[in-house]
Write a protein that holds these residues in place. Structure first.
Motif, mmCIF file in Angstrom:
data_model
loop_
_atom_site.group_PDB
_atom_site.id
_atom_site.type_symbol
_atom_site.label_atom_id
_atom_site.label_comp_id
_atom_site.label_asym_id
_atom_site.label_seq_id
_atom_site.Cartn_x
_atom_site.Cartn_y
_atom_site.Cartn_z
ATOM 1 N N GLY A 5 12.432 -27.629 97.069
ATOM 2 C CA GLY A 5 13.059 -26.700 97.992
ATOM 3 C C GLY A 5 13.091 -25.277 97.479
ATOM 4 O O GLY A 5 13.426 -24.366 98.201
ATOM 5 N N GLY A 6 12.722 -25.071 96.226
ATOM 6 C CA GLY A 6 12.740 -23.724 95.650
ATOM 7 C C GLY A 6 11.353 -23.152 95.570
ATOM 8 O O GLY A 6 10.433 -23.578 96.266
ATOM 9 N N GLN A 7 11.216 -22.177 94.706
ATOM 10 C CA GLN A 7 9.940 -21.499 94.532
ATOM 11 C C GLN A 7 8.893 -22.419 93.905
ATOM 12 O O GLN A 7 7.715 -22.301 94.185
ATOM 13 N N HIS A 8 9.323 -23.326 93.053
ATOM 14 C CA HIS A 8 8.401 -24.212 92.351
ATOM 15 C C HIS A 8 8.610 -25.649 92.796
ATOM 16 O O HIS A 8 9.733 -26.121 92.880
ATOM 17 N N PHE A 19 4.788 -25.442 87.164
ATOM 18 C CA PHE A 19 4.150 -24.130 87.129
ATOM 19 C C PHE A 19 2.652 -24.391 87.180
ATOM 20 O O PHE A 19 2.129 -25.158 86.368
ATOM 21 N N LYS A 20 1.967 -23.770 88.116
ATOM 22 C CA LYS A 20 0.537 -24.023 88.283
ATOM 23 C C LYS A 20 -0.296 -23.413 87.174
ATOM 24 O O LYS A 20 -1.367 -23.910 86.856
ATOM 25 N N ARG A 21 0.203 -22.333 86.577
ATOM 26 C CA ARG A 21 -0.554 -21.645 85.535
ATOM 27 C C ARG A 21 0.255 -21.547 84.244
ATOM 28 O O ARG A 21 1.467 -21.364 84.272
ATOM 29 N N HIS A 22 -0.451 -21.636 83.131
ATOM 30 C CA HIS A 22 0.152 -21.501 81.804
ATOM 31 C C HIS A 22 0.888 -20.169 81.694
ATOM 32 O O HIS A 22 2.017 -20.106 81.196
#
Length: 87
Positions: A5-8, A19-22
């Motif tokens: 429900g949040g940004q991630h 997180f999609k990216r390191h």
């Protein structure tokens, strides 16, 4: 992967933010360390999840995180060797 429900989104196995990216995970660790002074579980490092393949934050030290990841990879290698049928 369930959506928190949040940004991630949230990893369905670990329950941690994805997180999609390191780089994005590293930036989040730095930001949290600045704002969460004295918190018991402040993130100290990041790792790539064995389940979802994305990046998570952890309060473990970077050295301990690397050791844990190394151990998991070695155990996977060992279990694959045991499962191979003999010819």
């Amino acid at each position: 992967m369930a959506d928190g429900g949040g940004q991630h989104p949230i990893c369905a196995v670990t329950g941690k933010r994805i997180f999609k990216r390191h780089q994005a995970a590293a930036k989040a660790v730095g930001k949290m360390q600045k704002t969460a002074r004295g918190a018991a579980a402040t993130p100290n490092s990041i790792y790539q999840c064995d389940h979802c393949g994305r990046w998570h934050l952890t309060s473990y030290s970077p050295e301990l995180t690397r050791a844990i990841q190394h151990d998991r990879r070695e155990r996977k290698k060992t279990s694959r060797k045991r499962r191979r049928p003999s010819t």
